[in-house]
Design an enzyme around this catalytic site. Structure first.
Site, PDB file in Angstrom:
ATOM      1  N   LYS A  11       1.854   3.817  -0.338  1.00  0.00           N
ATOM      2  CA  LYS A  11       1.782   3.519   1.091  1.00  0.00           C
ATOM      3  C   LYS A  11       2.663   4.490   1.894  1.00  0.00           C
ATOM      4  O   LYS A  11       3.451   5.252   1.315  1.00  0.00           O
ATOM      5  CB  LYS A  11       2.221   2.063   1.311  1.00  0.00           C
ATOM      6  CG  LYS A  11       1.296   1.017   0.670  1.00  0.00           C
ATOM      7  CD  LYS A  11       1.727  -0.379   1.112  1.00  0.00           C
ATOM      8  CE  LYS A  11       0.926  -1.474   0.458  1.00  0.00           C
ATOM      9  NZ  LYS A  11       1.356  -2.814   0.959  1.00  0.00           N
ATOM     10  N   TYR A  51      -7.792  -4.243   4.884  1.00  0.00           N
ATOM     11  CA  TYR A  51      -6.970  -5.456   4.945  1.00  0.00           C
ATOM     12  C   TYR A  51      -7.694  -6.619   5.631  1.00  0.00           C
ATOM     13  O   TYR A  51      -7.053  -7.540   6.121  1.00  0.00           O
ATOM     14  CB  TYR A  51      -5.640  -5.163   5.640  1.00  0.00           C
ATOM     15  CG  TYR A  51      -4.610  -4.497   4.733  1.00  0.00           C
ATOM     16  CD1 TYR A  51      -4.290  -5.041   3.485  1.00  0.00           C
ATOM     17  CD2 TYR A  51      -3.940  -3.347   5.126  1.00  0.00           C
ATOM     18  CE1 TYR A  51      -3.345  -4.450   2.653  1.00  0.00           C
ATOM     19  CE2 TYR A  51      -2.985  -2.743   4.298  1.00  0.00           C
ATOM     20  CZ  TYR A  51      -2.699  -3.307   3.069  1.00  0.00           C
ATOM     21  OH  TYR A  51      -1.753  -2.720   2.245  1.00  0.00           O
ATOM     22  N   HIS A 117       0.148  -0.151  -3.036  1.00  0.00           N
ATOM     23  CA  HIS A 117      -0.952  -1.115  -3.008  1.00  0.00           C
ATOM     24  C   HIS A 117      -1.716  -1.006  -4.317  1.00  0.00           C
ATOM     25  O   HIS A 117      -1.925   0.096  -4.829  1.00  0.00           O
ATOM     26  CB  HIS A 117      -1.920  -0.824  -1.857  1.00  0.00           C
ATOM     27  CG  HIS A 117      -3.186  -1.627  -1.956  1.00  0.00           C
ATOM     28  ND1 HIS A 117      -3.298  -2.901  -1.429  1.00  0.00           N
ATOM     29  CD2 HIS A 117      -4.367  -1.370  -2.579  1.00  0.00           C
ATOM     30  CE1 HIS A 117      -4.506  -3.379  -1.725  1.00  0.00           C
ATOM     31  NE2 HIS A 117      -5.176  -2.475  -2.413  1.00  0.00           N
ATOM     32  N   GLU A 130     -12.715  -1.742  -3.215  1.00  0.00           N
ATOM     33  CA  GLU A 130     -11.713  -0.841  -2.626  1.00  0.00           C
ATOM     34  C   GLU A 130     -11.951   0.609  -3.055  1.00  0.00           C
ATOM     35  O   GLU A 130     -11.782   1.532  -2.255  1.00  0.00           O
ATOM     36  CB  GLU A 130     -10.303  -1.318  -2.988  1.00  0.00           C
ATOM     37  CG  GLU A 130      -9.990  -2.657  -2.315  1.00  0.00           C
ATOM     38  CD  GLU A 130      -8.593  -3.186  -2.603  1.00  0.00           C
ATOM     39  OE1 GLU A 130      -7.897  -2.636  -3.491  1.00  0.00           O
ATOM     40  OE2 GLU A 130      -8.207  -4.157  -1.943  1.00  0.00           O
TER      41      GLU A 130
HETATM   42  P1  DAT Z   1      -0.217  -7.418  -2.030  1.00  0.00           P
HETATM   43  O1  DAT Z   1       0.069  -6.109  -1.337  1.00  0.00           O
HETATM   44  O2  DAT Z   1       0.834  -7.745  -3.064  1.00  0.00           O
HETATM   45  O3  DAT Z   1      -1.614  -7.516  -2.564  1.00  0.00           O
HETATM   46  P2  DAT Z   1      -1.075  -9.215   0.090  1.00  0.00           P
HETATM   47  O4  DAT Z   1      -2.478  -8.772  -0.199  1.00  0.00           O
HETATM   48  O5  DAT Z   1      -0.818 -10.673   0.130  1.00  0.00           O
HETATM   49  O6  DAT Z   1      -0.036  -8.565  -0.927  1.00  0.00           O
HETATM   50  O7  DAT Z   1      -0.613  -8.627   1.504  1.00  0.00           O
HETATM   51  C1  DAT Z   1      -0.919  -7.298   1.852  1.00  0.00           C
HETATM   52  C2  DAT Z   1       0.316  -6.682   2.470  1.00  0.00           C
HETATM   53  O8  DAT Z   1       0.645  -7.357   3.679  1.00  0.00           O
HETATM   54  C3  DAT Z   1       1.568  -6.774   1.608  1.00  0.00           C
HETATM   55  O9  DAT Z   1       1.659  -5.714   0.687  1.00  0.00           O
HETATM   56  C4  DAT Z   1       2.667  -6.739   2.631  1.00  0.00           C
HETATM   57  C5  DAT Z   1       2.057  -7.435   3.829  1.00  0.00           C
HETATM   58  N1  DAT Z   1       2.431  -8.854   3.891  1.00  0.00           N
HETATM   59  C6  DAT Z   1       2.011  -9.834   3.053  1.00  0.00           C
HETATM   60  N2  DAT Z   1       2.525 -11.014   3.387  1.00  0.00           N
HETATM   61  C7  DAT Z   1       3.290 -10.789   4.484  1.00  0.00           C
HETATM   62  C8  DAT Z   1       4.111 -11.596   5.313  1.00  0.00           C
HETATM   63  N3  DAT Z   1       4.232 -12.912   5.105  1.00  0.00           N
HETATM   64  N4  DAT Z   1       4.768 -10.996   6.339  1.00  0.00           N
HETATM   65  C9  DAT Z   1       4.655  -9.685   6.566  1.00  0.00           C
HETATM   66  N5  DAT Z   1       3.893  -8.851   5.825  1.00  0.00           N
HETATM   67  C10 DAT Z   1       3.235  -9.395   4.799  1.00  0.00           C
HETATM   68 MG    MG Z   2      -3.462  -7.892  -1.764  1.00  0.00          MG
END
Ligand code: DAT
Ligand code: MG
Length: 153
Positions: A11, A51, A117, A130
């Site tokens: 990232k 996302y 990621h 993806e």
């Molecule tokens: P991951 O990257 O482990 O797959 P995710 O898909 O739940 O996690 O979320 C995508 C990204 O969003 C993560 O890398 C960081 C951000 N993120 C996740 N939860 C968050 C939160 N509660 N507050 C702020 N950013 C968050």
């Molecule tokens: Mg994720």
């Protein structure tokens, strides 16, 4: 089957901090095989699609802002159980909670800036979706790695 593919990217925070090589090194060292890579800038549309599952979350706008703020290093890695294995190597989403020894646990401190990621192995087909979002077929390289017999029995 050693041919599962997964999408991985360093990232913007990892790129800015000079951690591309460190991340690639860990994945190579594990025995995974690189089949695609590109250094690129993610635009607004791609960020919102990538996302999309988080579109309703309060952090969505910040997340899209962060991922578009500087270049990323996008990759496809191949190997046995690759999607789940990369997730194990990444560690928990929040680097403050990720175990030492994991990429996030060793290289990050803040939830918003967690270096890497990787496709979610609990989301069926997320890896293929993806990969297709970031790479055209002809950008992926099919090749035989001569070390394979020393990685797998
Ligand atoms: P991951 O990257 O482990 O797959 P995710 O898909 O739940 O996690 O979320 C995508 C990204 O969003 C993560 O890398 C960081 C951000 N993120 C996740 N939860 C968050 C939160 N509660 N507050 C702020 N950013 C968050
Ligand atoms: Mg994720």
């Amino acid at each position: 089957h050693h041919d599962e593919r997964t999408f991985v990217m360093v990232k913007p925070d990892g790129v800015q901090r000079g951690l591309i090589g460190e991340v690639v090194s860990r994945l190579e060292g594990r025995g995974l095989k690189l089949v695609g890579a590109k250094f690129m800038r993610i635009d607004q549309d791609l960020a919102e699609e990538h996302y999309g599952e988080h579109a309703d979350k309060p952090f969505f706008e910040d997340l899209v802002g962060f991922i578009t703020a500087a270049p990323v290093f996008a990759m496809v890695w191949e190997g046995a159980d690759a999607t789940r294995q990369v997730r194990r190597m990444m560690g928990a989403t929040d680097p403050a909670e990720a175990q030492p020894g994991t990429i996030r646990g060793d290289l990050g401190l803040d939830l918003g800036q967690n270096v890497i990621h990787g496709s979610d192995h609990e989301d069926e087909g997320a890896n293929e979706r993806e990969i297709a979002l970031f790479f055209d077929d002809e950008e992926l390289v099919n090749w035989d790695q001569s070390t394979e017999g020393w990685v797998y029995e």
